[in-house]
Design a protein around this motif. Structure first.
Motif, short mmCIF file in Angstrom:
data_model
loop_
_atom_site.label_atom_id
_atom_site.label_comp_id
_atom_site.label_asym_id
_atom_site.label_seq_id
_atom_site.Cartn_x
_atom_site.Cartn_y
_atom_site.Cartn_z
N ALA A 1 0.82 -1.20 0.00
CA ALA A 1 0.00 0.00 0.00
C ALA A 1 0.86 1.26 0.00
N ALA A 2 1.98 1.21 0.73
CA ALA A 2 2.86 2.37 0.79
C ALA A 2 3.54 2.65 -0.55
N ALA A 3 3.67 1.60 -1.38
CA ALA A 3 4.34 1.76 -2.67
C ALA A 3 3.39 2.21 -3.78
N LEU A 4 2.09 2.18 -3.51
CA LEU A 4 1.10 2.53 -4.52
C LEU A 4 0.40 3.83 -4.15
N ASP A 5 -0.05 4.56 -5.15
CA ASP A 5 -0.73 5.83 -4.88
C ASP A 5 -2.17 5.62 -4.44
N ARG A 6 -2.84 4.66 -5.08
CA ARG A 6 -4.26 4.44 -4.77
C ARG A 6 -4.50 2.95 -4.58
N VAL A 7 -4.92 2.58 -3.38
CA VAL A 7 -5.10 1.17 -3.08
C VAL A 7 -6.23 1.00 -2.07
N GLU A 8 -7.03 -0.03 -2.26
CA GLU A 8 -8.00 -0.48 -1.27
C GLU A 8 -7.43 -1.74 -0.65
N LEU A 9 -7.03 -1.68 0.61
CA LEU A 9 -6.31 -2.77 1.26
C LEU A 9 -7.19 -3.46 2.29
N HIS A 10 -7.21 -4.79 2.20
CA HIS A 10 -7.86 -5.64 3.21
C HIS A 10 -6.85 -6.69 3.66
N ALA A 11 -6.73 -6.89 4.97
CA ALA A 11 -5.82 -7.89 5.51
C ALA A 11 -6.59 -8.80 6.46
N CYS A 12 -6.18 -10.06 6.53
CA CYS A 12 -6.90 -11.05 7.35
C CYS A 12 -5.90 -11.94 8.09
N ASP A 13 -6.26 -12.33 9.29
CA ASP A 13 -5.50 -13.34 10.02
C ASP A 13 -6.43 -14.03 11.00
N VAL A 14 -6.14 -15.29 11.29
CA VAL A 14 -6.96 -16.06 12.21
C VAL A 14 -6.53 -15.86 13.67
N GLU A 15 -5.33 -15.33 13.87
CA GLU A 15 -4.78 -15.15 15.21
C GLU A 15 -5.18 -13.78 15.77
N PRO A 16 -5.91 -13.73 16.88
CA PRO A 16 -6.31 -12.43 17.45
C PRO A 16 -5.12 -11.50 17.74
N ALA A 17 -4.01 -12.06 18.24
CA ALA A 17 -2.86 -11.22 18.54
C ALA A 17 -2.31 -10.58 17.28
N ALA A 18 -2.29 -11.35 16.18
CA ALA A 18 -1.81 -10.81 14.91
C ALA A 18 -2.74 -9.72 14.40
N VAL A 19 -4.03 -9.92 14.54
CA VAL A 19 -5.00 -8.93 14.07
C VAL A 19 -4.83 -7.62 14.82
N ARG A 20 -4.66 -7.70 16.15
CA ARG A 20 -4.45 -6.47 16.93
C ARG A 20 -3.19 -5.75 16.48
N CYS A 21 -2.13 -6.51 16.25
CA CYS A 21 -0.86 -5.92 15.82
C CYS A 21 -1.00 -5.30 14.43
#
Length: 295
Positions: A110-130
């Motif tokens: 996302a930082a390398a692109l000018d226009r982006v719609e970003l979605h991220a997923c993880d099953v680990e709650p600790a990872a999601v918070r981070c």
């Protein structure tokens, strides 16, 4: 800090088995606000805690990202996968980062692109918070298993699908360094019997989510790349392999074909086996090759 010289810290770390003791000592001295805190940090590192968990951050693609205890530490070799994604991404781009961990890959792209719609997923709650701390307002971070938490409106619209899935065979997990084996979540390391179980699940669903011409990018070991190519090919994607010897990185890219409106996703021809031809020097860096494996 003169009270606890760098050389003494480096000696302590070296005795504990730290290969880059001098570099790590400098980082620990930088992080410590007092001699007592320095002693605590050095003790934690000498006891085997990953340096990134001791510091609370990892450097990835030139950025410092928060990495909390119990969260997978992004590897430097995975920067090669991000470079491939940057080269493939249109603008504007819809990007999904599966098994996102700290959110490093999606954030770097996302930082390398000018226009982006970003979605991220993880099953680990600790990872999601981070990841939510790292991604901030640049995107949305969802908690759940692979594609399950993604909004349905993304079906058929994803231009770049980053999936840094676990790919260590189950029997090999116990052979990993203690830093990973003890302090990182097993779900982020264990890829099943041959290491490709999670990759198969991602590849099977990827064509439903990818836009025409969109690409799935996954990392694998060198010995897995032939099998990984067949996983992506079997899911209906056109695969190719890019390799960076400098970073010991192998990335398999599967691209979706065009489809008629309302029609099925096309499947590539399956008559050609193997990894195809090799294009030298197209992998984005010294010692980085493109091993074409498209159908």
């Amino acid at each position: 800090m003169s009270v606890h010289p760098l050389s003494r810290t480096a000696d302590t770390l070296r005795r504990a088995g730290c290969v880059f003791a001098e570099d790590e000592a400098a980082l620990l001295h930088e992080a410590a606000a007092s001699p007592d805190q320095l002693s605590l940090l050095v003790g934690r590192r000498a006891a085997g805690l990953p340096l990134e968990h001791v510091l609370g951050w990892a450097e990835f693609c030139g950025r410092r990202l928060a990495v909390d205890a119990g969260v997978f530490v992004p590897r430097r070799r995975t920067e090669f996968l991000v470079r491939q994604a940057v080269a493939l991404a249109p603008e504007p781009a819809v990007v999904v980062d599966l098994c996102c961990g700290s959110g490093a890959l999606g954030l770097a792209l996302a930082a390398a692109l000018d226009r982006v719609e970003l979605h991220a997923c993880d099953v680990e709650p600790a990872a999601v918070r981070c990841a939510r701390r790292n991604v901030g307002g640049l995107g949305q971070v969802h908690e759940g298993d692979l594609f399950a938490p993604l909004p349905e409106r993304l079906l058929g619209r994803v231009d770049v699908l980053l999936a840094n899935v676990p790919y260590v065979p189950s029997a090999d997990v116990e052979l990993l360094p203690a830093e990973a084996r003890v302090h990182e979540p097993r779900v982020a390391l264990d890829g099943g019997g041959d290491g490709l179980d999670v990759m198969r699940r991602v590849a099977a669903e990827a064509p439903r989510w990818l836009a025409p011409g969109g690409s799935l990018l996954v990392e694998a070991s060198e010995r897995q790349r032939g099998a990984a190519v067949e996983v992506l090919r079997g899911a209906g994607l056109s695969p190719r392999v890019v390799v960076c010897e400098e970073l010991y990185a192998t990335v398999v890219i599967g691209t979706a074909g065009a489809r008629a409106p309302g029609g099925p996703w096309p499947r590539p021809e399956s008559g050609r086996a193997g990894l195809g031809s090799v294009e030298i020097g197209s992998g984005g860096g010294r010692g980085c090759d493109d091993d074409g494996a498209g159908a």
